[in-house]
Enzyme design. Structure first.
Site, PDB file in Angstrom:
ATOM      1  N   ARG A   1       0.826  -1.209   0.000  1.00 35.58           N
ATOM      2  CA  ARG A   1       0.000   0.000   0.000  1.00 35.58           C
ATOM      3  C   ARG A   1       0.863   1.264   0.000  1.00 35.58           C
ATOM      4  O   ARG A   1       0.590   2.209  -0.743  1.00 35.58           O
ATOM      5  CB  ARG A   1      -0.959  -0.012   1.194  1.00 35.58           C
TER       6      ARG A   1
ATOM      7  N   ASN B   1      -6.286  -3.243   1.534  1.00 41.95           N
ATOM      8  CA  ASN B   1      -6.147  -4.682   1.683  1.00 41.95           C
ATOM      9  C   ASN B   1      -7.529  -5.324   1.678  1.00 41.95           C
ATOM     10  O   ASN B   1      -8.425  -4.862   2.380  1.00 41.95           O
ATOM     11  CB  ASN B   1      -5.446  -5.014   3.005  1.00 41.95           C
TER      12      ASN B   1
END
Ligand code: MN
Length: 255
Positions: free
Chosen positions: A29, A47
């Site tokens: 990320r 996620n």
């Protein structure tokens, strides 16, 4: 898969991608945010519950194509097995954000003062931005609840419960919240439309605060977004009156 270029390359385009493989807990990320900012790509990364990484990316077609290429490689520690990419509508994002992460605390305090109300407080930049809700929150997306902006409070007030002046306070709900929407916070609040997700004991899911009248005090509406936590026809305030801190009701505090 190469994405077809469109027009002169400056027309915005948008994709939704799902990245499968060993892609969580490998800095995916943060790397996506870094690459998106380099490329001028907007959207979000999150996620998935199933071990995947989900992405919305939009911007000039060549930049989005470059970003899709990054997703197929991933950061150094990732092992990407598969990336599925769908073209979607451009949504007008003004940031590239990590979704599904806590932005801080939220609390709803039921407060008996001159008038009975509930105070919704969201932690933003170290203070609790606050709105007084005469009727409290609702989980019914059809119900728009008036939310009058009131003074910021210190985070230390979040656990306050007891007598206060002529009245009293209970901690009606608390937990963490996620910032959402297309605009970064706190600009979203400044501009009068803020989307967020609550993870409380009573309140769950997406909500929007929409400013309807600027000035002092500014008036907003709190609206439950339509998601799996929406409960049409429900009355959460009546159904769950007890403090999440002590189990007491406000009436019991006032006795
Ligand atoms: Mn109050």
């Amino acid at each position: 898969m190469a994405l077809p270029r469109e027009g002169n390359g400056r027309a915005p385009t948008a994709i939704r991608a799902v990245v499968r493989g060993e892609v969580q807990d490998v800095g995916f990320r943060a790397a996506a945010v870094h690459r998106a900012r380099e490329l001028g790509v907007m959207g979000w990364v999150r996620n998935g519950d199933d071990g995947t990484v989900g992405v919305h990316a939009e911007g000039p077609a060549p930049a989005v194509e470059e970003f899709a290429a990054f997703l197929r490689d991933g950061p150094p520690l990732a092992r990407v097995c598969e990336v599925t990419v769908d073209r979607v509508a451009v949504e007008g994002h003004e940031q590239f954000a990590i979704r599904g992460v806590s932005a801080g605390a939220f609390v709803v305090q039921e407060h008996s003062a001159r008038a009975h109300h509930f105070d919704l407080r969201l932690e933003v930049e170290g203070v609790m931005r606050s709105w007084a809700l005469p009727k409290g929150p609702s989980l019914d997306p059809a119900v728009k609840r008036l939310a009058v902006q009131v003074a910021d409070h210190a985070t230390t007030h979040n656990t306050f419960e007891g007598s206060l002046g002529e009245g009293g306070v209970i901690v009606w709900d608390r937990g963490a919240y996620e910032q959402g929407g297309r605009v970064a916070w706190p600009a979203a609040l400044t501009r009068g439309h803020a989307v967020f997700v609550l993870h409380g004991e009573k309140l769950h899911g997406g909500f929007a605060l929409q400013r309807t009248r600027p000035g002092a005090p500014a008036q907003w509406l709190l609206i439950k977004r339509r998601d799996e936590y929406a409960r049409p026809g429900s009355d959460i305030v009546a159904e769950h009156p007890h403090s999440v801190l002590s189990g007491r009701t406000l009436e019991e505090i006032l006795e």
